[in-house]
Every structure is written in structure tokens, then in C-alpha cells.
Design an enzyme around this catalytic site. Structure first.
Site, PDB file in Angstrom:
ATOM      1  N   GLY A 194       2.452  -2.043  12.132  1.00 29.29           N
ATOM      2  CA  GLY A 194       1.188  -1.471  11.661  1.00 29.29           C
ATOM      3  C   GLY A 194       1.243  -1.149  10.182  1.00 29.29           C
ATOM      4  O   GLY A 194       2.289  -0.768   9.652  1.00 29.29           O
ATOM      5  N   ASP A 198       0.835  -1.204   0.000  1.00 31.53           N
ATOM      6  CA  ASP A 198       0.000   0.000   0.000  1.00 31.53           C
ATOM      7  C   ASP A 198       0.871   1.256   0.000  1.00 31.53           C
ATOM      8  O   ASP A 198       0.591   2.221  -0.717  1.00 31.53           O
ATOM      9  CB  ASP A 198      -0.929   0.003   1.216  1.00 31.53           C
ATOM     10  CG  ASP A 198      -1.890  -1.175   1.184  1.00 31.53           C
ATOM     11  OD1 ASP A 198      -2.271  -1.598   0.070  1.00 31.53           O
ATOM     12  OD2 ASP A 198      -2.251  -1.680   2.262  1.00 31.53           O
TER      13      ASP A 198
END
Ligand code: RIB
Length: 302
Positions: free
Chosen positions: A278, A243
Site C-alpha cells: 500500500g 511520496d
């Protein structure tokens, strides 16, 4: 600043770390558990915003406390959320992530992400016409993605489609995408039984196949080029690296980088991102990028 639209998923990640994954019917002890902000769309939006893009996000969250936190997080990252709708009586999207043996595996539960309809895309048509580039992934209903691709074509706004998780696109839509960024598994699903080199050669400066720690390949019209990745000083969590790559790629392309340089820039951002926990935790700011030993002077971000 370049204007970037991201249409896609906004989710909460429920992350468990363990030595290994349990076998069917087995229970294993975990080492850690936490929640963090995720969703491929939101991760890409955050990556693009931290790297200097003016980012507009469109998607759907549930009318629950997760939905409010997800929106607050996007806003805290300077992302315009006016086109994110709150879907009544639906839970916000979530992802159950296991980190074990150096890699992650994910179960995605779409929830309200699946309530982003083609009519919602119609609502942002005017906005799309003002953008420098659009990014979309595969955690949103396919008919909405296809409507978005139509608008981008109509307004001649370039679109990056990141076909993750793997799911087939119609060949009509595939033709209308400006940049397609599958990893190897997604490539095989999109082009079953086809030779990677042949497909790359038919899709010059469009198909960019990411190869994890090896980097990414594309065909520039003359030759197939491997753009090598940067070795990170440590690997904490690879979740969301793809991403960050896509968000950074959008920033670089919108800033008119040549494709080779745009991929290099995206590789550097992805390599920095995996050094923190994360999906969004390690996604770098443009300041962090500029301070990095491998940042190149010629990478001029407006
Ligand atoms: O690409 C990583 C993301 O995919 C996670 O943040 C999770 O939300 C999943 O859907």
C-alpha cells in the site's frame, strides 16, 4: 510541532498484482486485488503527519462513499481536513495500479481532484501564511499549483514541488519553487536535452533528483552530492515510496535539518515504507524511525 500544508490529490488505489503485465489484447491471471488509500498528496500528508508534523491538507474529494472513507483516513492520521472540499456530482479520484515484475505502473483518473481551483487556494491564503512549509505535487490542476506557489512566495513560506506525474511547469513558477524533487524521468521532462550536472549546478540546494534504489543527488554549492539510500530488509511494494520521501523531507526541512541530513532522513523513511503493501501502508511513524538501526541521534524532530 512543525506546521506543514499539503495541497494535492486524495484518491483510492485499486491495486492488482500479477506475474506480468498483459500485452495489448491479452488477458492474464492476477494473483491478488485490493483497494487502499492513495493519491500523491494524501500519501505525502500521511507521511508528514506520522513523522510528527502538524499537517493541514487541501484538495477535493467526490461526494461519494470513497470520498467519505478518504476523509476518514486522513483524519485517522491526525490530519486537519477542513480545507478539503467535497465536490458535488463528481467521483473521487482513483488510481489503477498494477504491481508486476517487481515494480508498479499507474493509471491516474483525477475525478474530483481536478475540481480543486485557484479560488480554493485563495480560501487558504491565511492558513498558508502560518505554515512552516508547503508541499505540492502534480495531480492537481496546474493553475491551482501556480496560485499556491505565488502565495508561498508572498508569505515567504518554503514550498517543495514534487513534479509527479511528469508535467512541465512554467519557468516563472520553477524559479519560485524552493525545493524541486523530480525522479530521473520527471527531470528529463522538465529539462529536456539538458545535462543533469549542469542543471544541478544552476540549482544549488534546490533541485533534488531521486534515483530510486541509488538514493538522491543535489548540489550543495561546492559539489554534487549523492545521498545513498538505505537497503531495505525486504521489498513488498514500492508504490508511494517517493511520496514518503517528500513528506519526510518536508518534516526534516521544517525542523531545520541541513539539506544533506534532510535527504538522508527522507531516504530512511522511504526505505522503511516499501517493506509493507500500500502507498501509505508502510509509511513509518517517528517512533518506528527512532527505533531503526540507522536513525541518527542528531535528527531532532520537534
Ligand atoms: O505515488 C503513488 C500514488 O500515485 C498512488 O497512491 C496513486 O494514487 C497514484 O496517483
Amino acid at each position: 510541532m512543525v506546521k506543514i500544508g499539503v495541497v494535492g490529490s486524495i484518491s483510492t488505489d485499486f491495486v492488482v498484482e500479477a506475474q506480468r503485465r498483459p500485452l495489448v489484447g491479452e488477458t492474464v491471471y492476477g494473483n491478488d486485488f485490493g483497494t487502499s488509500f492513495g493519491g500523491k498528496g494524501a500519501n505525502q500528508a500521511v507521511a508528514a503527519a506520522r513523522l510528527g508534523g502538524e499537517v493541514f491538507m487541501a484538495g477535493s474529494v467526490g461526494d461519494d462513499s470513497f470520498g467519505s472513507s478518504l476523509l476518514n483516513n486522513l483524519q485517522a492520521n491526525n490530519i486537519d481536513t477542513q480545507s478539503v472540499k467535497k465536490s458535488q456530482d463528481m467521483p473521487s479520484g482513483s488510481a489503477i495500479i498494477t504491481i508486476a515484475e517487481g515494480d508498479n505502473s499507474i493509471i491516474y483518473v483525477a475525478g474530483a481532484n481536478d475540481n480543486y481551483k485557484p479560488e480554493d487556494v485563495d480560501q487558504i491564503a491565511d492558513l498558508i501564511s502560518t505554515l512552516d512549509i508547503v508541499i505540492v505535487q502534480n495531480e492537481t490542476p496546474i493553475d491551482s499549483i501556480e496560485r499556491l506557489i505565488e502565495y508561498c512566495n508572498h508569505y515567504k513560506v518554503p514550498i517543495i514541488a514534487n513534479p509527479a506525474p511528469a508535467r512541465a511547469f512554467s519557468s516563472k513558477s520553477l524559479k519560485k519553487i524552493d525545493f524541486l524533487t523530480p525522479n530521473e524521468t520527471e527531470f528529463e521532462l522538465l529539462y529536456p536535452n539538458e545535462d543533469m550536472e549542469d542543471v544541478l549546478k544552476k540549482n544549488a540546494n534546490k533541485l533534488i533528483i531521486t534515483l530510486g534504489s541509488k538514493g538522491a543527488v543535489f548540489y550543495d554549492g561546492n559539489e554534487i552530492l549523492l545521498v545513498p539510500s538505505y537497503k531495505p530488509s525486504s521489498i513488498e511494494d514500492t508504490t508511494g515510496a517517493g511520496d514518503t520521501f517528500n513528506g519526510a523531507l518536508a518534516v526534516a526541512i521544517a525542523n531545520n535539518f541541513r539539506l544533506y541530513e534532510a535527504i538522508k532522513f527522507a531516504n530512511l523513511a522511504a526505505s522503511i515504507s516499501i517493506q509493507k503493501k500500500g502507498a501509505q501502508g508502510g509509511s513509518p511513524t517517528i517512533k518506528q524511525m527512532r527505533e531503526h538501526e540507522h536513525y541518527e541521534e542528531k535528527w531532532d524532530i520537534k
